[in-house]
Design an enzyme around this catalytic site. Structure first.
Site, PDB file in Angstrom:
ATOM      1  CG  ASP A  10      89.082  23.619 -17.020  1.00 43.06           C
ATOM      2  OD1 ASP A  10      90.299  23.779 -17.252  1.00 43.06           O
ATOM      3  OD2 ASP A  10      88.292  23.147 -17.866  1.00 43.06           O
ATOM      4  CB  SER A  11      90.519  27.358 -19.318  1.00 43.24           C
ATOM      5  OG  SER A  11      90.449  26.044 -19.844  1.00 43.24           O
ATOM      6  CB  CYS A  73      93.023  24.380 -16.043  1.00 45.34           C
ATOM      7  SG  CYS A  73      93.580  25.032 -17.609  1.00 45.34           S
ATOM      8  CD  GLU A 153      84.905  23.224 -25.278  1.00 45.03           C
ATOM      9  OE1 GLU A 153      84.399  24.224 -25.800  1.00 45.03           O
ATOM     10  OE2 GLU A 153      85.327  23.189 -24.106  1.00 45.03           O
ATOM     11  CB  CYS A 187      94.548  18.730 -22.008  1.00 38.67           C
ATOM     12  SG  CYS A 187      93.199  19.792 -22.527  1.00 38.67           S
ATOM     13  CG  HIS A 189      88.638  19.629 -23.342  1.00 36.26           C
ATOM     14  ND1 HIS A 189      88.971  20.520 -22.349  1.00 36.26           N
ATOM     15  CD2 HIS A 189      87.580  20.174 -24.004  1.00 36.26           C
ATOM     16  CE1 HIS A 189      88.162  21.560 -22.418  1.00 36.26           C
ATOM     17  NE2 HIS A 189      87.310  21.377 -23.406  1.00 36.26           N
TER      18      HIS A 189
HETATM   19  N1  DGL Z   1      91.510  23.375 -19.619  1.00 38.00           N
HETATM   20  C1  DGL Z   1      92.584  23.413 -20.575  1.00 38.00           C
HETATM   21  C2  DGL Z   1      93.677  22.437 -20.127  1.00 38.00           C
HETATM   22  O1  DGL Z   1      93.428  21.495 -19.420  1.00 38.00           O
HETATM   23  C3  DGL Z   1      92.118  23.062 -21.971  1.00 38.00           C
HETATM   24  C4  DGL Z   1      91.278  24.130 -22.614  1.00 38.00           C
HETATM   25  C5  DGL Z   1      92.034  25.429 -22.822  1.00 38.00           C
HETATM   26  O2  DGL Z   1      92.925  25.498 -23.702  1.00 38.00           O
HETATM   27  O3  DGL Z   1      91.772  26.352 -22.079  1.00 38.00           O
HETATM   28  O4  DGL Z   1      94.819  22.630 -20.472  1.00 38.00           O
END
Ligand code: DGL
Length: 271
Positions: A10-11, A73, A153, A187, A189
């Site tokens: 993931d990012s 992600c 976050e 997403c 989060h």
């Molecule tokens: N992990 C990213 C997503 O699911 C969210 C956080 C980011 O913008 O990197 O799209």
């Protein structure tokens, strides 16, 4: 049987929501997680940058000899799935778009489906296109929610908290106006905002959690291909992050629902 680990990337740390489900359904599997915390967020970046980062992440996991890759992600899944699959060669890659679109198409009664995600995900149109492949007449309402990631976050995830309520009400207004009966949380989060979103959308709207769907799919796939480790518990976890943030512990346990501090390694992605 296959004792290699399952790779997840993931990012950042949001992908731990998918790991949480994996740990629940496949407790005997080793898991290697990469959170590119040094370069997060991806969601506001150009497609070219997202592609480059996604390939770095994939190659990192390949060097750890994984047997399967889960792209937790939403931004990478919607912008770079094909490129990640090419980079991974024979290793099966699963993104979150297709499975959540299918789940939404199967769940909706009215054909009115909503998608909330990062700006780059919404710009790609990937979720809407995937939903219409399953349900050509679907009416899909999509909305970028760029403030959700920083608010999550920061731990602003509880119903009634003024900042998250204000933000969520504004982002979800188009979903209410369109009368969606199914909403994809596109997403990593957003599953943390389940209670806030349910409070606004009401109990009759189905909320699709992609991380969970994908973890369940991987469990079925590895079982069908006889690629599980053969153990029923005791799987190991390794979490690699690209920035040694002091926030790791608190944010990670928010997503994972448990402490992961002792399994974390700070890494250079090119190592
Ligand atoms: N992990 C990213 C997503 O699911 C969210 C956080 C980011 O913008 O990197 O799209």
């Amino acid at each position: 049987m296959d004792s290699r680990p399952i790779g997840v990337f993931d990012s950042g740390l949001g992908g731990l929501t998918a790991v949480r489900k994996l740990l629940e359904v496949l407790p005997g599997e080793d898991i290697v997680y990469l959170g590119d915390t040094g370069r997060v967020p991806y969601g506001g970046k150009s497609r070219e940058t997202i592609l480059r980062y996604a390939i770095d992440d994939t190659e990192f996991l390949m060097r750890r000899n994984v047997k399967s890759i889960l792209i937790a992600c939403g931004t990478v899944s919607s912008n770079a799935l094909r490129e990640v699959q090419e980079a991974a060669g024979a290793i099966p890659v699963t993104g979150i778009v297709e499975l959540s679109a299918r789940k939404a198409a199967n769940s909706t009664r009215s054909g009115k489906i909503g998608v909330i995600a990062t700006a780059a995900t919404i710009r790609s149109g990937a979720f809407g296109n995937a939903v219409r492949r399953y349900l050509p007449d679907a009416s899909v309402t999509e909305k970028a929610c760029p403030l959700f990631v920083p608010l999550v976050e920061d731990g602003r995830i509880h119903p009634g908290e003024p900042l998250i309520e204000l933000c969520a009400r504004e982002y979800l207004a188009p979903m209410q106006e369109a009368g969606v009966d199914t909403l994809i949380l596109g997403c990593t989060h957003y599953p943390l905002l389940l209670d806030v979103i349910r409070g606004i959308m009401g109990p009759d709207v189905t909320l699709v959690n992609p991380g969970e769907e994908t973890a369940l799919y991987i469990s079925r796939e590895l079982t069908a291909r006889n690629m599980l480790s053969g153990r029923n518990d005791g799987g190991s976890q390794r979490y690699f992050i690209t920035d040694n943030s002091e926030k790791f512990g608190s944010v990670a346990s928010l997503f994972l629902g448990r402490d992961a501090g002792q399994f974390v390694t700070h890494t250079d992605i090119t190592e």
